[in-house]
Design a protein around this motif. Sequence first.
Motif, PDB file in Angstrom:
ATOM      1  N   HIS A  86       0.852  -1.193   0.000  1.00 41.12           N
ATOM      2  CA  HIS A  86       0.000   0.000   0.000  1.00 41.12           C
ATOM      3  C   HIS A  86       0.885   1.239   0.000  1.00 41.12           C
TER       4      HIS A  86
ATOM      5  N   THR B 139      -9.055   1.013   3.888  1.00 38.08           N
ATOM      6  CA  THR B 139     -10.335   0.333   4.107  1.00 38.08           C
ATOM      7  C   THR B 139     -10.407  -0.866   3.167  1.00 38.08           C
ATOM      8  N   ASP B 140     -11.497  -1.617   3.235  1.00 33.91           N
ATOM      9  CA  ASP B 140     -11.664  -2.767   2.347  1.00 33.91           C
ATOM     10  C   ASP B 140     -11.607  -2.378   0.882  1.00 33.91           C
ATOM     11  N   ASP B 141     -12.006  -1.155   0.571  1.00 35.06           N
ATOM     12  CA  ASP B 141     -12.079  -0.736  -0.831  1.00 35.06           C
ATOM     13  C   ASP B 141     -10.832   0.002  -1.312  1.00 35.06           C
ATOM     14  N   THR B 142      -9.865   0.210  -0.432  1.00 36.64           N
ATOM     15  CA  THR B 142      -8.624   0.877  -0.828  1.00 36.64           C
ATOM     16  C   THR B 142      -7.849   0.018  -1.826  1.00 36.64           C
ATOM     17  N   THR B 143      -7.313   0.642  -2.863  1.00 32.98           N
ATOM     18  CA  THR B 143      -6.504  -0.090  -3.838  1.00 32.98           C
ATOM     19  C   THR B 143      -5.137  -0.422  -3.251  1.00 32.98           C
TER      20      THR B 143
ATOM     21  N   PRO C 222      -8.805  -4.060  -4.955  1.00 32.09           N
ATOM     22  CA  PRO C 222      -9.330  -3.567  -3.671  1.00 32.09           C
ATOM     23  C   PRO C 222      -8.789  -4.455  -2.544  1.00 32.09           C
ATOM     24  N   TYR C 223      -8.541  -3.869  -1.399  1.00 27.21           N
ATOM     25  CA  TYR C 223      -7.880  -4.588  -0.309  1.00 27.21           C
ATOM     26  C   TYR C 223      -8.619  -5.866   0.078  1.00 27.21           C
ATOM     27  N   HIS C 224      -9.949  -5.826   0.081  1.00 28.85           N
ATOM     28  CA  HIS C 224     -10.682  -7.025   0.508  1.00 28.85           C
ATOM     29  C   HIS C 224     -10.504  -8.162  -0.489  1.00 28.85           C
TER      30      HIS C 224
END
Length: 254
Positions: free
Chosen positions: A75, A83-87, A108-110
């Motif tokens: 990151h 967050t879960d949606d962070t690239t 996306p992180y998730h």
Amino acid sequence: MTSLHSFNRYEIKYLMPSDRVPELRRELVARMDADSHGGDGGYGVWSTYYDTRDLRFYWEKIEGLKFRRKLRLRHYGDRNDVTDDTTVHVEIKQRVNRVTQKRRAALPYHLARDLCDGRRMVDHEPGRTAFLEEVLELVSVLDLRPVAMTGYQREAYVGRDADVGLRVTLDHRVRGRDRDFHFAAEAENRLIVPARLSVVEFKADERVPYWLTDLAARMNLSIVRVSKYCQSVEAFGRVPRSIFHIPDSETVEV
């Protein structure tokens, strides 16, 4: 959505006293441009590294195998904002003789965690299947799991004119932890490289220009075989410290 990037390059690493960074910076800005992704203070780089139970990737690096690789999630920016949606980027970084090769896909992180921790294929763009299948095979066949996290503040400079493809990075306050591997976890990170030292890397597509190697010689920079991942593994006592370990001069939690 994913975006896949791949490139080869040569890398040379140095350690230098942090109080000499302004001198090096002055030389670099005269010939190079600041990375457009970083502000005045640079940007954060956070990585979660995966390895086997017996630290196969760690030992391949220490033993200097001509072909070796490692898997990480990376990151760029403030980890507290993740967050879960962070690239983030799923990366396989490998060494083939003297050439460093990196392949990575943005997810996306998730989804990155579903792939690497949940060990299941995730939705992706056409054309990315082969890379994501390779990641899935690595984590499944080798039973990979998160082993270490590193983070640091990076200044980056890119070459211009005849030096297109050249990149120099200066990494400060190199920290790490050996648990709580979610990027945004409320966990303390410990300095794994003394605060008085910065890690400098020269990265080039073909060769490092003479003006830069001359600058390194003039500043008495010494080439080192430092790996932030290996440094973190050793700093937290997972293995005895190798001959490449940067010794502690202080213990600071940040």
